[in-house]
Design a protein around this motif. Structure first.
Motif, PDB file in Angstrom:
ATOM      1  N   LEU A  40       0.867  -1.175   0.000  1.00  0.00           N
ATOM      2  CA  LEU A  40       0.000   0.000   0.000  1.00  0.00           C
ATOM      3  C   LEU A  40       0.905   1.226   0.000  1.00  0.00           C
ATOM      4  CD1 LEU A  40      -2.631  -1.049   2.690  1.00  0.00           C
ATOM      5  CD2 LEU A  40      -2.861  -1.177   0.205  1.00  0.00           C
ATOM      6  N   VAL A  41       0.837   2.008  -1.056  1.00  0.00           N
ATOM      7  CA  VAL A  41       1.727   3.158  -1.207  1.00  0.00           C
ATOM      8  C   VAL A  41       0.901   4.410  -1.457  1.00  0.00           C
ATOM      9  CG1 VAL A  41       3.525   1.661  -2.156  1.00  0.00           C
ATOM     10  CG2 VAL A  41       2.027   2.907  -3.715  1.00  0.00           C
ATOM     11  N   GLY A  42       1.569   5.554  -1.317  1.00  0.00           N
ATOM     12  CA  GLY A  42       0.907   6.827  -1.549  1.00  0.00           C
ATOM     13  C   GLY A  42       1.519   7.887  -0.671  1.00  0.00           C
ATOM     14  N   PRO A  43       1.188   9.152  -0.931  1.00  0.00           N
ATOM     15  CA  PRO A  43       1.773  10.244  -0.158  1.00  0.00           C
ATOM     16  C   PRO A  43       1.317  10.216   1.291  1.00  0.00           C
ATOM     17  CG  PRO A  43       0.031  11.054  -1.585  1.00  0.00           C
ATOM     18  CD  PRO A  43       0.258   9.626  -1.971  1.00  0.00           C
ATOM     19  N   PHE A 211       9.373  -6.965  -4.793  1.00  0.00           N
ATOM     20  CA  PHE A 211       8.902  -8.110  -4.020  1.00  0.00           C
ATOM     21  C   PHE A 211       7.382  -8.239  -4.031  1.00  0.00           C
ATOM     22  CE2 PHE A 211      13.049  -7.113  -2.241  1.00  0.00           C
ATOM     23  CZ  PHE A 211      13.634  -8.363  -2.154  1.00  0.00           C
ATOM     24  N   ALA A 212       6.696  -7.267  -4.594  1.00  0.00           N
ATOM     25  CA  ALA A 212       5.239  -7.219  -4.498  1.00  0.00           C
ATOM     26  C   ALA A 212       4.564  -8.056  -5.570  1.00  0.00           C
ATOM     27  CB  ALA A 212       4.758  -5.777  -4.600  1.00  0.00           C
ATOM     28  N   ASN A 213       3.498  -8.739  -5.182  1.00  0.00           N
ATOM     29  CA  ASN A 213       2.581  -9.329  -6.147  1.00  0.00           C
ATOM     30  C   ASN A 213       1.606  -8.279  -6.669  1.00  0.00           C
ATOM     31  OD1 ASN A 213       2.996 -11.684  -3.849  1.00  0.00           O
ATOM     32  ND2 ASN A 213       3.118 -12.448  -5.956  1.00  0.00           N
ATOM     33  N   ARG A 214       1.245  -7.337  -5.774  1.00  0.00           N
ATOM     34  CA  ARG A 214       0.373  -6.226  -6.171  1.00  0.00           C
ATOM     35  C   ARG A 214       0.799  -4.969  -5.427  1.00  0.00           C
ATOM     36  NH1 ARG A 214      -5.530  -6.707  -4.891  1.00  0.00           N
ATOM     37  NH2 ARG A 214      -4.927  -8.086  -3.177  1.00  0.00           N
ATOM     38  N   VAL A 215       0.596  -3.837  -6.079  1.00  0.00           N
ATOM     39  CA  VAL A 215       0.828  -2.534  -5.455  1.00  0.00           C
ATOM     40  C   VAL A 215      -0.453  -1.712  -5.615  1.00  0.00           C
ATOM     41  CG1 VAL A 215       2.185  -0.416  -5.462  1.00  0.00           C
ATOM     42  CG2 VAL A 215       3.296  -2.602  -6.001  1.00  0.00           C
ATOM     43  N   LEU A 216      -1.024  -1.269  -4.497  1.00  0.00           N
ATOM     44  CA  LEU A 216      -2.196  -0.402  -4.519  1.00  0.00           C
ATOM     45  C   LEU A 216      -1.784   0.990  -4.077  1.00  0.00           C
ATOM     46  CD1 LEU A 216      -4.970  -2.691  -2.971  1.00  0.00           C
ATOM     47  CD2 LEU A 216      -4.411  -2.324  -5.373  1.00  0.00           C
ATOM     48  N   HIS A 217      -2.143   1.966  -4.884  1.00  0.00           N
ATOM     49  CA  HIS A 217      -1.754   3.353  -4.620  1.00  0.00           C
ATOM     50  C   HIS A 217      -2.951   4.104  -4.064  1.00  0.00           C
ATOM     51  CE1 HIS A 217       1.039   6.782  -5.585  1.00  0.00           C
ATOM     52  NE2 HIS A 217      -0.087   7.427  -5.316  1.00  0.00           N
ATOM     53  N   LEU A 218      -2.775   4.662  -2.856  1.00  0.00           N
ATOM     54  CA  LEU A 218      -3.815   5.485  -2.243  1.00  0.00           C
ATOM     55  C   LEU A 218      -3.502   6.956  -2.438  1.00  0.00           C
ATOM     56  CD1 LEU A 218      -4.373   2.725  -0.745  1.00  0.00           C
ATOM     57  CD2 LEU A 218      -5.175   4.117   1.161  1.00  0.00           C
ATOM     58  N   VAL A 224      -6.266   4.493  -6.373  1.00  0.00           N
ATOM     59  CA  VAL A 224      -6.246   5.041  -7.723  1.00  0.00           C
ATOM     60  C   VAL A 224      -5.389   4.165  -8.625  1.00  0.00           C
ATOM     61  CG1 VAL A 224      -6.615   7.396  -6.917  1.00  0.00           C
ATOM     62  CG2 VAL A 224      -4.289   6.557  -7.182  1.00  0.00           C
ATOM     63  N   ASP A 225      -5.669   4.234  -9.899  1.00  0.00           N
ATOM     64  CA  ASP A 225      -4.923   3.462 -10.898  1.00  0.00           C
ATOM     65  C   ASP A 225      -3.662   4.228 -11.252  1.00  0.00           C
ATOM     66  OD1 ASP A 225      -4.104   1.708 -12.811  1.00  0.00           O
ATOM     67  OD2 ASP A 225      -5.595   2.295 -14.306  1.00  0.00           O
ATOM     68  N   LYS A 226      -2.607   3.973 -10.481  1.00  0.00           N
ATOM     69  CA  LYS A 226      -1.369   4.721 -10.675  1.00  0.00           C
ATOM     70  C   LYS A 226      -0.198   3.796 -10.355  1.00  0.00           C
ATOM     71  CE  LYS A 226       0.841   9.045  -9.260  1.00  0.00           C
ATOM     72  NZ  LYS A 226       0.744  10.209  -8.337  1.00  0.00           N
ATOM     73  N   PRO A 227       0.216   2.956 -11.322  1.00  0.00           N
ATOM     74  CA  PRO A 227       1.279   1.995 -11.051  1.00  0.00           C
ATOM     75  C   PRO A 227       2.585   2.688 -10.731  1.00  0.00           C
ATOM     76  CG  PRO A 227       0.812   2.068 -13.387  1.00  0.00           C
ATOM     77  CD  PRO A 227      -0.260   2.868 -12.710  1.00  0.00           C
ATOM     78  N   PRO A 228       3.426   2.065  -9.856  1.00  0.00           N
ATOM     79  CA  PRO A 228       4.697   2.672  -9.491  1.00  0.00           C
ATOM     80  C   PRO A 228       5.677   2.688 -10.652  1.00  0.00           C
ATOM     81  CG  PRO A 228       4.587   0.439  -8.662  1.00  0.00           C
ATOM     82  CD  PRO A 228       3.228   0.752  -9.228  1.00  0.00           C
TER      83      PRO A 228
END
Length: 240
Positions: A40-43, A211-218, A224-228
């Motif tokens: 879970l990523v995001g500002p 290492f991630a199978n999925r990354v979700l951006h908050l 939101v649909d914002k891949p790293p």
């Protein structure tokens, strides 16, 4: 199709009430799957920590529904929620939260004691858990005698006490250098794959995206649909 361990639908969370209320989460839907590492990523201020606190049942949502292994948790009282946390979740914090006057073994035994495990059995189990994270030779060490990476491994061993289906880690690599961050993530990835459990990580650390199978951006309380950026690697600097 693989069934989720945990599903959440329509999660909303407000801090405060009335006109001054601040909506931190806005209609979040999320599934957590076995054997995955989910980032879970995001500002800062996007709602990441609030979200994992709600998913881990440390905090109740203002609205929305969560099911674990197909069973709804919204009507559980505080005692049942405490039991649910012990049974299904392990928590790993950036600050480790180890007791300085207890050895590595005794720090892990604290979690086993909460589960009502006999002291002698708990000591054996704690040694097994510490061995599983590569600290079999440091079972009698106090936190002050351990490196930062070793302290993180003690925290991981403690989180595994109940053999939980979901591990939740809040910035587990933020205080680690590249080498120790790599080792910590390799361990967490192996725990997801080998244990068929899920590992959910809140992070600002671009080094661990591989290492991630999925990354979700908050962002602003929404997924939101914002891949790293794919150009970031573990050897790059950390954005904390």
């Amino acid at each position: 199709m693989m069934q989720p361990i945990l599903s959440a639908r329509g999660l909303v969370h407000n801090f405060g009430e009335g006109p001054s209320a601040v909506q931190v989460l806005k209609n979040i839907d999320i599934d957590i799957l076995p054997a995955e590492v989910l980032l879970l990523v995001g500002p800062s201020g996007s709602g990441k920590t609030t979200l994992v606190h709600i998913l881990g049942h440390l905090l109740r949502p203002t609205a929305g529904k969560i099911t674990i292994c197909g069973k709804s948790t919204e009507t559980l009282d505080e005692d049942r929620l405490a039991e649910l946390r012990l049974q299904h979740f392990g928590f790993i914090f950036q600050a480790h939260n180890l007791f300085p006057m207890l050895t590595a073994t005794e720090n892990v035994m604290v979690a086993l004691d909460l589960m009502g495990v006999d002291k002698d059995v708990a000591r054996v189990r704690a040694h097994e858990l510490l061995g599983s994270v590569g600290l079999g030779h440091r079972v009698d060490a106090f936190p002050a005698e351990l490196s930062i990476g070793q302290k993180q491994r003690v925290a991981i061993a403690r989180a595994l006490a109940a053999d939980p289906e979901i591990l939740i880690a809040d910035e587990p690599t933020a205080a680690l250098d590249s080498e120790n961050g790599l080792k910590a993530m390799e361990l967490l990835q192996a725990l997801a794959r080998n244990g068929r459990r899920a590992v959910v990580i809140v992070t600002h650390d671009f080094r661990i995206f591989q290492f991630a199978n999925r990354v979700l951006h908050l962002e602003d309380g929404r997924i939101v649909d914002k891949p790293p950026e794919s150009s970031h690697s573990f050897g790059a600097g950390s954005a904390s």
